[in-house]
Design a protein around this motif. Structure first.
Motif, PDB file in Angstrom:
ATOM      1  N   GLU A  61      -2.410   8.082 -11.615  1.00  0.00           N
ATOM      2  CA  GLU A  61      -3.752   7.605 -11.252  1.00  0.00           C
ATOM      3  C   GLU A  61      -3.706   6.711 -10.013  1.00  0.00           C
ATOM      4  OE1 GLU A  61      -1.832   4.785 -13.919  1.00  0.00           O
ATOM      5  OE2 GLU A  61      -2.291   6.877 -14.264  1.00  0.00           O
ATOM      6  N   LYS A  62      -2.646   5.924  -9.873  1.00  0.00           N
ATOM      7  CA  LYS A  62      -2.482   5.096  -8.670  1.00  0.00           C
ATOM      8  C   LYS A  62      -2.148   5.963  -7.456  1.00  0.00           C
ATOM      9  CE  LYS A  62      -1.280   0.746 -10.829  1.00  0.00           C
ATOM     10  NZ  LYS A  62      -0.326  -0.349 -10.919  1.00  0.00           N
ATOM     11  N   ALA A  63      -1.350   6.987  -7.657  1.00  0.00           N
ATOM     12  CA  ALA A  63      -1.028   7.907  -6.567  1.00  0.00           C
ATOM     13  C   ALA A  63      -2.282   8.629  -6.107  1.00  0.00           C
ATOM     14  CB  ALA A  63       0.041   8.901  -7.011  1.00  0.00           C
ATOM     15  N   ILE A  64      -3.094   9.087  -7.035  1.00  0.00           N
ATOM     16  CA  ILE A  64      -4.335   9.788  -6.702  1.00  0.00           C
ATOM     17  C   ILE A  64      -5.270   8.865  -5.921  1.00  0.00           C
ATOM     18  CG2 ILE A  64      -6.438  10.757  -7.729  1.00  0.00           C
ATOM     19  CD1 ILE A  64      -4.505  11.866  -9.982  1.00  0.00           C
ATOM     20  N   GLU A  65      -5.354   7.622  -6.331  1.00  0.00           N
ATOM     21  CA  GLU A  65      -6.191   6.639  -5.630  1.00  0.00           C
ATOM     22  C   GLU A  65      -5.691   6.413  -4.198  1.00  0.00           C
ATOM     23  OE1 GLU A  65      -6.729   1.892  -6.137  1.00  0.00           O
ATOM     24  OE2 GLU A  65      -7.122   3.086  -7.942  1.00  0.00           O
ATOM     25  N   MET A  66      -4.388   6.267  -4.041  1.00  0.00           N
ATOM     26  CA  MET A  66      -3.818   6.045  -2.707  1.00  0.00           C
ATOM     27  C   MET A  66      -4.027   7.266  -1.820  1.00  0.00           C
ATOM     28  SD  MET A  66      -0.935   6.799  -0.622  1.00  0.00           S
ATOM     29  CE  MET A  66       0.321   7.352  -1.745  1.00  0.00           C
ATOM     30  N   LEU A  67      -3.854   8.463  -2.380  1.00  0.00           N
ATOM     31  CA  LEU A  67      -4.039   9.687  -1.602  1.00  0.00           C
ATOM     32  C   LEU A  67      -5.507   9.892  -1.220  1.00  0.00           C
ATOM     33  CD1 LEU A  67      -1.550  12.023  -3.487  1.00  0.00           C
ATOM     34  CD2 LEU A  67      -1.292  11.097  -1.165  1.00  0.00           C
ATOM     35  N   ALA A  68      -6.423   9.478  -2.080  1.00  0.00           N
ATOM     36  CA  ALA A  68      -7.847   9.556  -1.732  1.00  0.00           C
ATOM     37  C   ALA A  68      -8.157   8.616  -0.564  1.00  0.00           C
ATOM     38  CB  ALA A  68      -8.706   9.204  -2.946  1.00  0.00           C
ATOM     39  N   LYS A  69      -7.554   7.451  -0.590  1.00  0.00           N
ATOM     40  CA  LYS A  69      -7.711   6.505   0.522  1.00  0.00           C
ATOM     41  C   LYS A  69      -7.153   7.110   1.816  1.00  0.00           C
ATOM     42  CE  LYS A  69      -6.339   1.779   1.726  1.00  0.00           C
ATOM     43  NZ  LYS A  69      -5.613   0.588   1.252  1.00  0.00           N
ATOM     44  N   ALA A  70      -6.003   7.750   1.710  1.00  0.00           N
ATOM     45  CA  ALA A  70      -5.386   8.396   2.872  1.00  0.00           C
ATOM     46  C   ALA A  70      -6.263   9.530   3.392  1.00  0.00           C
ATOM     47  CB  ALA A  70      -4.002   8.922   2.508  1.00  0.00           C
ATOM     48  N   GLU A  71      -6.824  10.301   2.481  1.00  0.00           N
ATOM     49  CA  GLU A  71      -7.679  11.411   2.891  1.00  0.00           C
ATOM     50  C   GLU A  71      -8.898  10.909   3.664  1.00  0.00           C
ATOM     51  OE1 GLU A  71      -9.237  15.548   0.960  1.00  0.00           O
ATOM     52  OE2 GLU A  71      -9.163  13.812  -0.367  1.00  0.00           O
ATOM     53  N   GLY A  72      -9.510   9.836   3.192  1.00  0.00           N
ATOM     54  CA  GLY A  72     -10.647   9.252   3.900  1.00  0.00           C
ATOM     55  C   GLY A  72     -10.263   8.757   5.281  1.00  0.00           C
ATOM     56  N   ALA A  73      -9.117   8.087   5.369  1.00  0.00           N
ATOM     57  CA  ALA A  73      -8.658   7.576   6.661  1.00  0.00           C
ATOM     58  C   ALA A  73      -8.287   8.714   7.604  1.00  0.00           C
ATOM     59  CB  ALA A  73      -7.460   6.644   6.457  1.00  0.00           C
ATOM     60  N   LEU A  74      -7.744   9.769   7.071  1.00  0.00           N
ATOM     61  CA  LEU A  74      -7.339  10.909   7.891  1.00  0.00           C
ATOM     62  C   LEU A  74      -8.554  11.642   8.470  1.00  0.00           C
ATOM     63  CD1 LEU A  74      -4.737  12.285   8.803  1.00  0.00           C
ATOM     64  CD2 LEU A  74      -4.888  13.731   6.788  1.00  0.00           C
ATOM     65  N   GLN A  75      -9.631  11.697   7.710  1.00  0.00           N
ATOM     66  CA  GLN A  75     -10.851  12.351   8.189  1.00  0.00           C
ATOM     67  C   GLN A  75     -11.390  11.665   9.441  1.00  0.00           C
ATOM     68  OE1 GLN A  75     -13.503  12.397   4.835  1.00  0.00           O
ATOM     69  NE2 GLN A  75     -12.483  14.145   3.904  1.00  0.00           N
TER      70      GLN A  75
END
Length: 131
Positions: A28-42
């Motif tokens: 769940e922490k990995a998913i949260e971090m990856l969602a943050k990364a996805e937003g920043a990458l966009q």
């Protein structure tokens, strides 16, 4: 401005492996971090369009963490998670606001991750083309 070498960046990358390893046991922490990364990458065309294939690395990490792709070695997933930890959680060695060179450290870290996970990334890419 202090100069940082590839060796220094590689040590930072390896240091993040322990933190990334703990994310495998807390998806769940990995998913949260990856969602943050996805937003920043966009919002970041430089990294999104770079030859390191960062969107592919993100898709790979998400598929592994969600349990959709189970063939990857933990070491490959850890390497890719480490790069995204650097991207989302660390103060950059070279601040992103510096024109032209601001993303070199991020690109280098993602290059390390791509190299570490290249065999599993190839398998992941192949599995996606056949599905």
């Amino acid at each position: 401005m202090e100069v940082i070498s590839n060796e220094d960046l590689y040590r930072l990358f390896l240091d993040l492996n322990e933190q990334a390893k703990s994310l495998l046991s807390e998806p769940e922490k990995a998913i949260e971090m990856l969602a943050k990364a996805e937003g920043a990458l966009q919002d970041n065309a430089v990294l999104r369009d770079a030859e390191q294939g960062i969107p592919e690395l993100l898709a790979f990490a998400k598929s592994c963490v969600h349990g959709e792709y189970k063939e990857a070695a933990d070491s490959s997933v850890i390497a890719v998670l480490s790069a995204f930890l650097y991207f989302t959680e660390r103060d950059d060695a070279i601040h992103d606001s510096i024109p032209v060179i601001g993303y070199l450290d991020d690109l280098t870290i993602f290059g390390f991750a791509r190299e570490a996970a290249k065999e599993d990334l190839a398998g992941y890419t192949e599995s996606r083309t056949w599905n």
